[in-house]
Design a protein around this motif. Sequence first.
Motif, PDB file in Angstrom:
ATOM      1  N   GLU A 116       0.694  -0.918   0.060  1.00  0.00           N
ATOM      2  CA  GLU A 116       0.054   0.098   0.053  1.00  0.00           C
ATOM      3  C   GLU A 116       0.839   1.095  -0.064  1.00  0.00           C
ATOM      4  OE1 GLU A 116      -3.616  -0.295   3.087  1.00  0.00           O
ATOM      5  OE2 GLU A 116      -2.035  -2.044   3.647  1.00  0.00           O
ATOM      6  N   GLN A 117       1.990   1.202   0.162  1.00  0.00           N
ATOM      7  CA  GLN A 117       3.041   2.271   0.368  1.00  0.00           C
ATOM      8  C   GLN A 117       2.640   3.078   1.643  1.00  0.00           C
ATOM      9  OE1 GLN A 117       4.463   4.091  -3.688  1.00  0.00           O
ATOM     10  NE2 GLN A 117       2.665   2.893  -4.334  1.00  0.00           N
ATOM     11  N   VAL A 118       2.402   2.395   2.754  1.00  0.00           N
ATOM     12  CA  VAL A 118       1.836   3.206   3.769  1.00  0.00           C
ATOM     13  C   VAL A 118       2.418   2.608   5.054  1.00  0.00           C
ATOM     14  CG1 VAL A 118      -0.227   1.763   4.017  1.00  0.00           C
ATOM     15  CG2 VAL A 118      -0.061   4.050   5.121  1.00  0.00           C
ATOM     16  N   VAL A 119       2.832   3.469   5.971  1.00  0.00           N
ATOM     17  CA  VAL A 119       3.167   3.023   7.180  1.00  0.00           C
ATOM     18  C   VAL A 119       2.016   3.245   8.387  1.00  0.00           C
ATOM     19  CG1 VAL A 119       4.951   3.634   8.983  1.00  0.00           C
ATOM     20  CG2 VAL A 119       5.663   3.279   6.867  1.00  0.00           C
ATOM     21  N   ARG A 120       1.738   2.342   9.141  1.00  0.00           N
ATOM     22  CA  ARG A 120       1.201   2.746  10.291  1.00  0.00           C
ATOM     23  C   ARG A 120       1.563   2.586  11.605  1.00  0.00           C
ATOM     24  NH1 ARG A 120      -1.999  -0.288   6.394  1.00  0.00           N
ATOM     25  NH2 ARG A 120      -3.656   1.063   5.206  1.00  0.00           N
ATOM     26  N   ARG A 154       3.317   7.162   2.564  1.00  0.00           N
ATOM     27  CA  ARG A 154       2.445   7.695   3.477  1.00  0.00           C
ATOM     28  C   ARG A 154       2.094   7.245   4.944  1.00  0.00           C
ATOM     29  NH1 ARG A 154      -1.772   6.123   0.877  1.00  0.00           N
ATOM     30  NH2 ARG A 154      -2.933   4.943   2.482  1.00  0.00           N
ATOM     31  N   PHE A 155       2.251   8.272   6.003  1.00  0.00           N
ATOM     32  CA  PHE A 155       1.948   7.672   7.203  1.00  0.00           C
ATOM     33  C   PHE A 155       0.810   7.760   7.643  1.00  0.00           C
ATOM     34  CE2 PHE A 155       2.082   8.493  11.733  1.00  0.00           C
ATOM     35  CZ  PHE A 155       2.685   7.469  12.193  1.00  0.00           C
ATOM     36  N   GLU A 156       0.199   6.928   8.284  1.00  0.00           N
ATOM     37  CA  GLU A 156      -1.172   7.021   8.882  1.00  0.00           C
ATOM     38  C   GLU A 156      -0.903   6.613  10.515  1.00  0.00           C
ATOM     39  OE1 GLU A 156      -4.020   4.476   7.033  1.00  0.00           O
ATOM     40  OE2 GLU A 156      -3.739   5.366   5.290  1.00  0.00           O
ATOM     41  N   ALA A 191      -4.327  -0.152  17.565  1.00  0.00           N
ATOM     42  CA  ALA A 191      -3.037  -0.739  17.785  1.00  0.00           C
ATOM     43  C   ALA A 191      -3.262  -2.054  18.608  1.00  0.00           C
ATOM     44  CB  ALA A 191      -2.128   0.205  18.243  1.00  0.00           C
ATOM     45  N   ARG A 192      -3.898  -1.959  19.710  1.00  0.00           N
ATOM     46  CA  ARG A 192      -4.153  -2.897  20.693  1.00  0.00           C
ATOM     47  C   ARG A 192      -4.844  -4.262  19.670  1.00  0.00           C
ATOM     48  NH1 ARG A 192      -6.938  -0.626  24.237  1.00  0.00           N
ATOM     49  NH2 ARG A 192      -5.472  -0.705  25.946  1.00  0.00           N
ATOM     50  N   ALA A 193      -5.874  -3.928  18.766  1.00  0.00           N
ATOM     51  CA  ALA A 193      -6.298  -5.092  18.134  1.00  0.00           C
ATOM     52  C   ALA A 193      -5.273  -5.726  17.192  1.00  0.00           C
ATOM     53  CB  ALA A 193      -7.550  -4.558  17.342  1.00  0.00           C
ATOM     54  N   LEU A 194      -4.436  -4.968  16.745  1.00  0.00           N
ATOM     55  CA  LEU A 194      -3.422  -5.456  15.837  1.00  0.00           C
ATOM     56  C   LEU A 194      -2.515  -6.299  16.482  1.00  0.00           C
ATOM     57  CD1 LEU A 194      -2.724  -2.461  13.248  1.00  0.00           C
ATOM     58  CD2 LEU A 194      -3.981  -4.700  12.632  1.00  0.00           C
ATOM     59  N   TRP A 195      -1.968  -5.637  17.543  1.00  0.00           N
ATOM     60  CA  TRP A 195      -0.921  -6.338  18.290  1.00  0.00           C
ATOM     61  C   TRP A 195      -1.454  -7.784  19.178  1.00  0.00           C
ATOM     62  CZ3 TRP A 195       1.132  -1.334  21.083  1.00  0.00           C
ATOM     63  CH2 TRP A 195       1.971  -0.577  19.963  1.00  0.00           C
ATOM     64  N   SER A 196      -2.783  -7.765  19.478  1.00  0.00           N
ATOM     65  CA  SER A 196      -3.319  -8.732  19.849  1.00  0.00           C
ATOM     66  C   SER A 196      -3.385 -10.005  19.145  1.00  0.00           C
ATOM     67  CB  SER A 196      -4.796  -8.489  20.801  1.00  0.00           C
ATOM     68  OG  SER A 196      -4.748  -7.732  21.265  1.00  0.00           O
ATOM     69  N   GLU A 197      -3.192  -9.720  17.772  1.00  0.00           N
ATOM     70  CA  GLU A 197      -3.046 -10.990  16.916  1.00  0.00           C
ATOM     71  C   GLU A 197      -1.865 -11.719  16.885  1.00  0.00           C
ATOM     72  OE1 GLU A 197      -3.541  -9.361  12.967  1.00  0.00           O
ATOM     73  OE2 GLU A 197      -5.700  -8.627  13.276  1.00  0.00           O
ATOM     74  N   ARG A 198      -0.647 -11.262  17.425  1.00  0.00           N
ATOM     75  CA  ARG A 198       0.651 -11.761  17.523  1.00  0.00           C
ATOM     76  C   ARG A 198       1.000 -11.914  19.220  1.00  0.00           C
ATOM     77  NH1 ARG A 198       1.631  -7.097  14.384  1.00  0.00           N
ATOM     78  NH2 ARG A 198       3.075  -6.226  15.720  1.00  0.00           N
ATOM     79  N   HIS A 199       0.527 -11.243  20.130  1.00  0.00           N
ATOM     80  CA  HIS A 199       0.886 -11.191  21.505  1.00  0.00           C
ATOM     81  C   HIS A 199      -0.206 -11.450  22.256  1.00  0.00           C
ATOM     82  CE1 HIS A 199       4.583  -9.574  19.867  1.00  0.00           C
ATOM     83  NE2 HIS A 199       3.994  -8.531  19.459  1.00  0.00           N
ATOM     84  N   PRO A 200      -0.052 -12.028  23.827  1.00  0.00           N
ATOM     85  CA  PRO A 200      -0.937 -12.494  24.651  1.00  0.00           C
ATOM     86  C   PRO A 200      -1.144 -10.862  25.229  1.00  0.00           C
ATOM     87  CG  PRO A 200       1.383 -12.802  25.501  1.00  0.00           C
ATOM     88  CD  PRO A 200       1.607 -12.554  23.901  1.00  0.00           C
ATOM     89  N   ALA A 202       7.102   9.017  11.847  1.00  0.00           N
ATOM     90  CA  ALA A 202       6.836   9.832  10.609  1.00  0.00           C
ATOM     91  C   ALA A 202       8.095  10.217   9.779  1.00  0.00           C
ATOM     92  CB  ALA A 202       6.088  11.109  10.874  1.00  0.00           C
ATOM     93  N   GLN A 203       9.082  10.629  10.562  1.00  0.00           N
ATOM     94  CA  GLN A 203      10.336  10.803   9.895  1.00  0.00           C
ATOM     95  C   GLN A 203      11.188   9.368   9.256  1.00  0.00           C
ATOM     96  OE1 GLN A 203      12.266  12.621  13.534  1.00  0.00           O
ATOM     97  NE2 GLN A 203      12.290  14.434  12.854  1.00  0.00           N
ATOM     98  N   GLN A 204      10.985   8.291   9.776  1.00  0.00           N
ATOM     99  CA  GLN A 204      11.592   7.073   9.453  1.00  0.00           C
ATOM    100  C   GLN A 204      10.707   6.990   8.059  1.00  0.00           C
ATOM    101  OE1 GLN A 204      10.546   4.934  12.971  1.00  0.00           O
ATOM    102  NE2 GLN A 204      12.778   4.486  13.217  1.00  0.00           N
ATOM    103  N   THR A 205       9.421   7.132   8.139  1.00  0.00           N
ATOM    104  CA  THR A 205       8.750   6.740   6.953  1.00  0.00           C
ATOM    105  C   THR A 205       9.233   7.542   5.745  1.00  0.00           C
ATOM    106  OG1 THR A 205       6.582   6.222   8.146  1.00  0.00           O
ATOM    107  CG2 THR A 205       6.210   7.053   5.743  1.00  0.00           C
TER     108      THR A 205
END
Length: 283
Positions: A149-153, A214-216, A223-232, A199-202
């Motif tokens: 997507e050429q995007v960083v979130r 693009r930075f979003e 963030a909680r929902a996304l990280w919950s897919e990988r971590h307890p 944003a600077q890293q992007t």
Amino acid sequence: MILVTGATGTVGREVLRRLPPGPAVRVMARNPDRVEGAPATAETVPGDYDDPQSLGRALSGVHTVLLVTNRVAGDQDARFLEAARTTGVQHVVKLSAAAVADPLADDLITRWQRGNEDLLRASGMGWTLLRPRSFMSNTLSWSVSVRAEQVVRSLYGSSANSCVDPRDIADVAVRVLTGPGHHHGRAYTLTGPQAVSAAQQTAQLGELLGRPLRFEELEPERARALWSERHPAPVVEALLSSALRQRDGAKAGVEGTVAELTGRPARSFRDWAATRLSAFMPL
């Protein structure tokens, strides 16, 4: 003899590539077939923190250890340090985290690392603590969205973090593992040469790739929902707490330790990203 643990991880594999010829080296890994880049003369042995007998075999005849553990809130350090003390290890170089030195950091991950440091200091063995700020390589988690997507979130995109190149951590580790004893009883905080925001890293990554990214901004619940897919859940809450501390400026401080110990400046995020561009390019 030097024993390297965490040899298939981000820092451990860089340490193996940098060890000079001369010292006897043993590498401990749960799966020895995954070890790459070890010195030709190194011995690779199977070892598991949950198997005390394997730890005893791996530590036999070892003088100095690089200790890397990753089971948050687990007892890997306690088991390893008991085996190391029993087998006569003299010096343990422990990979910890910069947040340990922040009295306002009280999340699960930081408390676990503090406890591990306390165990090491009380062990009776010589010790050195390496406390890096966030790894620059953590941004590899952006690779899928950048490619597609050429995007960083990310959370709190304008907050700064003096993240560090894992190669710099490894360079410091090798000097401590192979150098004179004046590193005993020292704690080294390791950062990059300047604090940068997501944003600077992007923007820097986009410049290196030759295409705009693009930075979003992520909302905390997303963030909680996304990280919950990988971590307890407890780890997710610790990560959210850590991000809040970064938003409030707790991770922006820069230390000159890498330069002091290696004799050269710490690598910048741009330096690191330039070597990993293939990870962000479209398939």
